[in-house]
Design a protein around this motif. Structure first.
Motif, PDB file in Angstrom:
ATOM      1  N   ARG A 153      25.082   9.620 -16.412  1.00 24.38           N
ATOM      2  CA  ARG A 153      24.252  10.825 -16.377  1.00 24.38           C
ATOM      3  C   ARG A 153      23.739  10.976 -14.941  1.00 24.38           C
ATOM      4  NH1 ARG A 153      18.633  11.608 -19.800  1.00 24.38           N
ATOM      5  NH2 ARG A 153      18.349  13.843 -19.393  1.00 24.38           N
ATOM      6  N   THR A 191      27.825  16.584  -8.407  1.00 24.87           N
ATOM      7  CA  THR A 191      27.775  16.922  -9.827  1.00 24.87           C
ATOM      8  C   THR A 191      26.824  18.095 -10.025  1.00 24.87           C
ATOM      9  OG1 THR A 191      25.940  15.399 -10.256  1.00 24.87           O
ATOM     10  CG2 THR A 191      28.173  14.520 -10.508  1.00 24.87           C
ATOM     11  N   PRO A 207      24.184  17.606 -16.623  1.00 26.93           N
ATOM     12  CA  PRO A 207      25.217  16.831 -17.325  1.00 26.93           C
ATOM     13  C   PRO A 207      25.034  16.953 -18.830  1.00 26.93           C
ATOM     14  CG  PRO A 207      23.541  15.373 -16.415  1.00 26.93           C
ATOM     15  CD  PRO A 207      23.242  16.740 -15.889  1.00 26.93           C
ATOM     16  N   SER A 247      29.242  13.957 -16.361  1.00 23.29           N
ATOM     17  CA  SER A 247      28.625  14.598 -15.194  1.00 23.29           C
ATOM     18  C   SER A 247      29.710  15.400 -14.493  1.00 23.29           C
ATOM     19  CB  SER A 247      28.029  13.537 -14.265  1.00 23.29           C
ATOM     20  OG  SER A 247      26.997  12.845 -14.931  1.00 23.29           O
TER      21      SER A 247
END
Length: 497
Positions: free
Chosen positions: A452, A404, A408, A377
């Motif tokens: 994730r 983030t 990802p 991520s």
């Protein structure tokens, strides 16, 4: 050519190799610094000159005009080296080890010239020609040295052209969301993220105070700023509209021994508690505290998509982030809005994980870690700076916020994308077992496992990513044409839009 001369030649090779690999590649990462274009050109020309010297001396005996030409080349190489040393002093602050290495290189090369030039002078009296010669192991070592400097010479010349395309974007637009002039305290303002944040805030006209352990480390920060080495230096009547807390012992620069873990934890808690004490005594308290955390809060996960409402799994990273965030939330009792920024893998050429990957990948030696199945991520550093500013400027934004990008990728896909950006293969994996054996939990939590993580809170508060997909981000960082968005990323972006 005597054994003494060859020994001195390979002392020069060893010193030059150390200078190149340790200083230029691992420490300074010159091939990715736009300010070092001229230095890279000098390195490239010098390395190619060395290649001619090694090949000529190791496998032949140049005579007549060719001996004179080699003498001129060796003296020219000395002039280029001295020019390079001046250029390095002019454009960057050299560490002590590099200055010592340069001194030894200059002295040793002077001795080599004193021994080789008279010999070449004797050969220059002979008819012009190139007589074959073989000096046993010395010749083979010359071949290896010549091949090595050719590789680095060609790369440095190419990098000198590339760095013109990777100059960082203008900093001021990164802080445009903050609006009118604000007073901001940044802890960790000399770090990889903090330095870019400070640059953006100053360029946008804000009043910036930087807390750093050493005032010398802030020498390269843009003016005007106020530098303090202790929060006690700030008076009770100091006006601060916002605080960004990014300080702490680096988490990814060594094996997690017991002592290292304690330093990592204590450094973050100490600075955060000092920030809370400062807020408590200020006559006018700031509106917001944006306190750094990390996606390690979620622990080691597999394929589950995680947002700010997700639970975590126990590991060292989670314990660290839990205690760090808990210390920051104490500001809420003082009437301050707290944003706990859970930062992912921050991408830029100047530092962080990516900067360590660029050199091996550029030489075609990169690939996934382990099986390459774990999630990464990531976020472009400029997007993270914009997100920090967005958090400061958005009164409704509080609590955990994932720092983030919305797309990802798995580690194998990340390696492939970096290979595409650099136009290199990325097929050499780093086996998991040796990494675990050498680095222990550090490898397990940071290299071989991941999360994730999706930025649901950022999307809900209207934040738009400039680099939502990895190919775009890497292309901007390495100066390559943007690649196609990976098919797996588009649905993630759609869900967050």
């Amino acid at each position: 050519m005597t054994d003494l001369i060859w020994a001195l030649v390979f002392v020069q090779v060893a010193l030059g190799g150390f200078d190149t690999l340790y200083h230029h590649e691992l420490t300074e990462r010159l091939a990715w610094r736009p300010s070092q274009s001229r230095e890279l050109r000098l390195h490239g020309v010098r390395n190619l000159a060395y290649a001619v010297m090694f090949a000529a001396l190791g496998w032949s005996r140049p005579q007549g005009g060719l001996a004179i030409a080699l003498m001129i080349l060796m003296l020219g190489e000395l002039a280029i080296t001295l020019w390079d040393f001046v250029e390095e002093d002019r454009t960057r602050k050299l560490p002590a080890s590099e200055r010592v290495t340069h001194t030894l290189l200059t002295l040793n090369y002077g001795v080599v010239l004193a021994l080789v030039l008279p010999l070449l002078g004797q050969w220059a009296r002979l008819p012009t020609g190139l007589a074959a010669a073989f000096y046993g192991p010395w010749s083979w070592l010359c071949a290896v040295a010549a091949a090595g400097v050719v590789v680095f010479g060609v790369r440095d010349l190419a990098a000198a052209r590339r760095v013109r395309r990777i100059a960082p974007a203008e900093a001021a637009p990164l802080a445009v969301a903050l609006g009118a002039r604000r007073a901001v305290l940044v802890t960790g303002g000399t770090g990889f993220i903090g330095r870019r944040l400070v640059e953006a805030l100053v360029a946008a006209g804000h009043e910036v105070t930087v807390l750093t352990r050493s005032a010398a480390s802030a020498a390269g920060l843009p003016a005007p700023i106020r530098i303090v080495t202790s929060l006690a230096q700030l008076a009770d009547e100091t006006r601060l509209d916002a605080i960004v807390n990014l300080a702490g012992e680096p988490i990814s620069d060594g094996i997690w021994t017991g002592a290292k873990r304690r330093r990592i934890l204590r450094s973050r808690l100490r600075v955060t508690r000092d920030v809370i004490k400062l807020i408590a005594r200020l006559r006018e308290r700031p509106d917001v505290l944006v306190s750094g955390s990390a996606i390690g809060w979620y622990g080691l996960q597999e394929d589950e998509a995680l947002d700010e409402t997700s639970a975590g799994r126990d590991c060292f990273s989670r314990t660290l982030c839990l205690r760090w965030e808990r210390a920051a939330t104490a500001a809420e009792a003082l009437g301050v809005r707290v944003v706990r920024l859970r930062i992912g893998l921050v991408l830029a050429a100047e530092g962080g994980m990516l900067s360590r990957m660029l050199t091996p990948f550029e030489f075609g030696l990169g690939g996934p870690f382990g099986a390459g199945r774990h999630w990464m991520s990531w976020i472009h550093r400029d997007d993270l700076v914009r997100l920090i500013v967005h958090a400061m400027a958005t009164p409704s934004m509080a609590g955990p916020v994932n720092g983030t990008a919305p797309a990802p990728v798995r580690n194998g896909a990340f390696a492939a994308a970096l290979g595409r950006a650099l136009n290199r293969p990325a097929i050499l994996p780093a086996p998991a077992a040796p990494l675990r054996l050498a680095l222990g939990d550090f490898a397990e939590e940071l290299l071989l496992s991941g999360q994730r993580v999706l930025p649901a809170a950022a999307a809900a508060h209207g934040f738009r990513f400039a680099y939502p997909h990895l190919d775009e981000a890497l292309a901007a960082i390495v100066g390559a044409p943007a690649g196609r968005v990976t098919p797996a990323a588009a649905p993630v972006q759609a869900r967050l839009a």
